[in-house]
Design a protein around this motif. Structure first.
Motif, PDB file in Angstrom:
ATOM      1  N   VAL A  88       0.845  -1.204   0.000  1.00 47.46           N
ATOM      2  CA  VAL A  88       0.000   0.000   0.000  1.00 47.46           C
ATOM      3  C   VAL A  88       0.876   1.248   0.000  1.00 47.46           C
ATOM      4  O   VAL A  88       0.629   2.195  -0.755  1.00 47.46           O
ATOM      5  N   PHE A  89       1.916   1.239   0.848  1.00 41.35           N
ATOM      6  CA  PHE A  89       2.808   2.399   0.891  1.00 41.35           C
ATOM      7  C   PHE A  89       3.534   2.585  -0.438  1.00 41.35           C
ATOM      8  O   PHE A  89       3.785   3.723  -0.855  1.00 41.35           O
ATOM      9  N   ASP A  90       3.858   1.488  -1.091  1.00 44.56           N
ATOM     10  CA  ASP A  90       4.517   1.586  -2.398  1.00 44.56           C
ATOM     11  C   ASP A  90       3.590   2.207  -3.442  1.00 44.56           C
ATOM     12  O   ASP A  90       4.055   2.849  -4.383  1.00 44.56           O
ATOM     13  N   GLN A  91       2.289   2.019  -3.292  1.00 46.38           N
ATOM     14  CA  GLN A  91       1.327   2.556  -4.254  1.00 46.38           C
ATOM     15  C   GLN A  91       0.977   4.021  -3.970  1.00 46.38           C
ATOM     16  O   GLN A  91       0.405   4.695  -4.831  1.00 46.38           O
ATOM     17  N   ILE A  92       1.343   4.531  -2.808  1.00 42.76           N
ATOM     18  CA  ILE A  92       1.004   5.921  -2.461  1.00 42.76           C
ATOM     19  C   ILE A  92       1.545   6.917  -3.484  1.00 42.76           C
ATOM     20  O   ILE A  92       0.809   7.802  -3.929  1.00 42.76           O
ATOM     21  N   PRO A  93       2.817   6.838  -3.907  1.00 37.57           N
ATOM     22  CA  PRO A  93       3.292   7.808  -4.905  1.00 37.57           C
ATOM     23  C   PRO A  93       2.489   7.738  -6.210  1.00 37.57           C
ATOM     24  O   PRO A  93       2.192   8.782  -6.822  1.00 37.57           O
ATOM     25  N   GLU A  94       2.121   6.537  -6.607  1.00 36.68           N
ATOM     26  CA  GLU A  94       1.334   6.373  -7.832  1.00 36.68           C
ATOM     27  C   GLU A  94      -0.029   7.061  -7.685  1.00 36.68           C
ATOM     28  O   GLU A  94      -0.480   7.786  -8.578  1.00 36.68           O
ATOM     29  N   TYR A  95      -0.683   6.824  -6.548  1.00 32.33           N
ATOM     30  CA  TYR A  95      -1.989   7.460  -6.308  1.00 32.33           C
ATOM     31  C   TYR A  95      -1.857   8.976  -6.157  1.00 32.33           C
ATOM     32  O   TYR A  95      -2.718   9.735  -6.601  1.00 32.33           O
ATOM     33  N   THR A  96      -0.755   9.412  -5.554  1.00 33.28           N
ATOM     34  CA  THR A  96      -0.524  10.863  -5.431  1.00 33.28           C
ATOM     35  C   THR A  96      -0.377  11.480  -6.810  1.00 33.28           C
ATOM     36  O   THR A  96      -0.941  12.552  -7.090  1.00 33.28           O
ATOM     37  N   GLU A  97       0.345  10.808  -7.670  1.00 34.15           N
ATOM     38  CA  GLU A  97       0.529  11.295  -9.043  1.00 34.15           C
ATOM     39  C   GLU A  97      -0.804  11.338  -9.779  1.00 34.15           C
ATOM     40  O   GLU A  97      -1.104  12.301 -10.490  1.00 34.15           O
ATOM     41  N   LYS A  98      -1.624  10.289  -9.617  1.00 34.50           N
ATOM     42  CA  LYS A  98      -2.941  10.272 -10.250  1.00 34.50           C
ATOM     43  C   LYS A  98      -3.803  11.420  -9.734  1.00 34.50           C
ATOM     44  O   LYS A  98      -4.507  12.085 -10.516  1.00 34.50           O
ATOM     45  N   ALA A  99      -3.726  11.669  -8.423  1.00 35.16           N
ATOM     46  CA  ALA A  99      -4.521  12.765  -7.839  1.00 35.16           C
ATOM     47  C   ALA A  99      -4.063  14.112  -8.408  1.00 35.16           C
ATOM     48  O   ALA A  99      -4.899  14.984  -8.708  1.00 35.16           O
ATOM     49  N   LYS A 100      -2.761  14.279  -8.573  1.00 32.81           N
ATOM     50  CA  LYS A 100      -2.256  15.527  -9.155  1.00 32.81           C
ATOM     51  C   LYS A 100      -2.749  15.700 -10.596  1.00 32.81           C
ATOM     52  O   LYS A 100      -3.150  16.796 -11.005  1.00 32.81           O
ATOM     53  N   LYS A 101      -2.725  14.609 -11.378  1.00 35.51           N
ATOM     54  CA  LYS A 101      -3.196  14.681 -12.765  1.00 35.51           C
ATOM     55  C   LYS A 101      -4.678  15.022 -12.817  1.00 35.51           C
ATOM     56  O   LYS A 101      -5.108  15.827 -13.649  1.00 35.51           O
ATOM     57  N   ILE A 102      -5.442  14.412 -11.944  1.00 36.33           N
ATOM     58  CA  ILE A 102      -6.884  14.706 -11.900  1.00 36.33           C
ATOM     59  C   ILE A 102      -7.104  16.167 -11.521  1.00 36.33           C
ATOM     60  O   ILE A 102      -7.952  16.854 -12.114  1.00 36.33           O
ATOM     61  N   GLN A 103      -6.325  16.668 -10.566  1.00 39.12           N
ATOM     62  CA  GLN A 103      -6.450  18.072 -10.154  1.00 39.12           C
ATOM     63  C   GLN A 103      -6.091  19.003 -11.320  1.00 39.12           C
ATOM     64  O   GLN A 103      -6.782  20.000 -11.554  1.00 39.12           O
ATOM     65  N   GLN A 104      -5.028  18.661 -12.050  1.00 40.10           N
ATOM     66  CA  GLN A 104      -4.637  19.471 -13.207  1.00 40.10           C
ATOM     67  C   GLN A 104      -5.724  19.438 -14.275  1.00 40.10           C
ATOM     68  O   GLN A 104      -6.047  20.459 -14.892  1.00 40.10           O
ATOM     69  N   MET A 105      -6.303  18.243 -14.509  1.00 41.26           N
ATOM     70  CA  MET A 105      -7.375  18.137 -15.499  1.00 41.26           C
ATOM     71  C   MET A 105      -8.580  18.978 -15.076  1.00 41.26           C
ATOM     72  O   MET A 105      -9.214  19.641 -15.901  1.00 41.26           O
ATOM     73  N   MET A 106      -8.892  18.960 -13.777  1.00 36.49           N
ATOM     74  CA  MET A 106     -10.026  19.747 -13.270  1.00 36.49           C
ATOM     75  C   MET A 106      -9.754  21.245 -13.480  1.00 36.49           C
ATOM     76  O   MET A 106     -10.660  21.985 -13.895  1.00 36.49           O
ATOM     77  N   GLN A 107      -8.529  21.653 -13.189  1.00 34.72           N
ATOM     78  CA  GLN A 107      -8.192  23.069 -13.395  1.00 34.72           C
ATOM     79  C   GLN A 107      -8.284  23.432 -14.872  1.00 34.72           C
ATOM     80  O   GLN A 107      -8.806  24.492 -15.242  1.00 34.72           O
ATOM     81  N   LYS A 108      -7.802  22.549 -15.738  1.00 31.73           N
ATOM     82  CA  LYS A 108      -7.872  22.804 -17.171  1.00 31.73           C
ATOM     83  C   LYS A 108      -9.325  22.876 -17.637  1.00 31.73           C
ATOM     84  O   LYS A 108      -9.710  23.752 -18.435  1.00 31.73           O
ATOM     85  N   LEU A 109     -10.149  21.937 -17.118  1.00 28.25           N
ATOM     86  CA  LEU A 109     -11.573  21.959 -17.474  1.00 28.25           C
ATOM     87  C   LEU A 109     -12.243  23.236 -16.973  1.00 28.25           C
ATOM     88  O   LEU A 109     -13.106  23.806 -17.658  1.00 28.25           O
ATOM     89  N   THR A 110     -11.836  23.667 -15.783  1.00 25.14           N
ATOM     90  CA  THR A 110     -12.401  24.913 -15.246  1.00 25.14           C
ATOM     91  C   THR A 110     -12.016  26.091 -16.142  1.00 25.14           C
ATOM     92  O   THR A 110     -12.861  26.933 -16.493  1.00 25.14           O
ATOM     93  N   VAL A 111     -10.750  26.135 -16.520  1.00 19.11           N
ATOM     94  CA  VAL A 111     -10.276  27.213 -17.399  1.00 19.11           C
ATOM     95  C   VAL A 111     -11.000  27.126 -18.741  1.00 19.11           C
ATOM     96  O   VAL A 111     -11.475  28.142 -19.284  1.00 19.11           O
ATOM     97  N   ASP A 112     -11.109  25.916 -19.287  1.00 17.83           N
ATOM     98  CA  ASP A 112     -11.787  25.740 -20.583  1.00 17.83           C
ATOM     99  C   ASP A 112     -13.263  26.126 -20.489  1.00 17.83           C
ATOM    100  O   ASP A 112     -13.816  26.745 -21.414  1.00 17.83           O
ATOM    101  N   SER A 113     -13.903  25.753 -19.391  1.00 12.45           N
ATOM    102  CA  SER A 113     -15.327  26.106 -19.257  1.00 12.45           C
ATOM    103  C   SER A 113     -15.492  27.621 -19.125  1.00 12.45           C
ATOM    104  O   SER A 113     -16.460  28.193 -19.650  1.00 12.45           O
ATOM    105  N   GLU A 114     -14.566  28.309 -18.465  1.00  9.04           N
ATOM    106  CA  GLU A 114     -14.641  29.766 -18.371  1.00  9.04           C
ATOM    107  C   GLU A 114     -14.449  30.397 -19.758  1.00  9.04           C
ATOM    108  O   GLU A 114     -15.135  31.355 -20.102  1.00  9.04           O
ATOM    109  N   LYS A 115     -13.532  29.853 -20.527  1.00 10.78           N
ATOM    110  CA  LYS A 115     -13.316  30.348 -21.886  1.00 10.78           C
ATOM    111  C   LYS A 115     -14.577  30.144 -22.724  1.00 10.78           C
ATOM    112  O   LYS A 115     -14.963  31.025 -23.499  1.00 10.78           O
ATOM    113  N   LEU A 116     -15.195  29.007 -22.594  1.00 12.30           N
ATOM    114  CA  LEU A 116     -16.419  28.726 -23.347  1.00 12.30           C
ATOM    115  C   LEU A 116     -17.540  29.677 -22.925  1.00 12.30           C
ATOM    116  O   LEU A 116     -18.332  30.126 -23.766  1.00 12.30           O
TER     117      LEU A 116
END
Length: 125
Positions: A88-116
């Protein structure tokens, strides 16, 4: 005289018969029988005592082995749990990375939705 010799022989035969029946025994014979009895008893009891002592030693050793096996099992169970926790501890960095990517995607979607939204407002005017 002949009768006395015959009576002596009869007396000897009777005394032998009595000693065989156990009524009258020779002290040497009794000592011999006692010694033989003790010898047979020693032949039987000495090995039995030895076997009993060996069985007690084996039982004590078995108890020690059972205790050691139980300790090893507990250690093994703890080791297996530690291995699972480590996975489980070995998978933490992987899950942290996934969470960061999801957060970046959410920010991008937020920016894109504001542009739209801005674009749709421009089209309405």
């Amino acid at each position: 005289c002949i009768m006395s010799d015959n009576s002596d022989e009869n007396t000897k035969k009777d005394s032998k018969k009595r000693s065989l029946n156990g009524k009258k025994q020779n002290p040497e014979r009794k000592l011999y029988i006692d010694q033989m009895s003790k010898g047979f008893e020693a032949l039987a009891t000495d090995p039995l005592i030895s076997i009993t002592e060996k069985m007690q030693t084996i039982s004590k050793n078995q108890e020690i082995l059972i205790e050691l096996a139980e300790r090893q099992n507990k250690t093994l169970e703890e080791t297996e749990m530690i291995a699972e926790i480590q996975k489980v501890f070995d998978q933490i960095p992987e899950y942290t990375e996934k969470a960061k990517k999801i957060q970046q995607m959410m920010q991008k979607l937020t920016v894109d939705s504001e542009k739209l939204k801005k674009r749709s407002e421009k089209l309405k005017v």
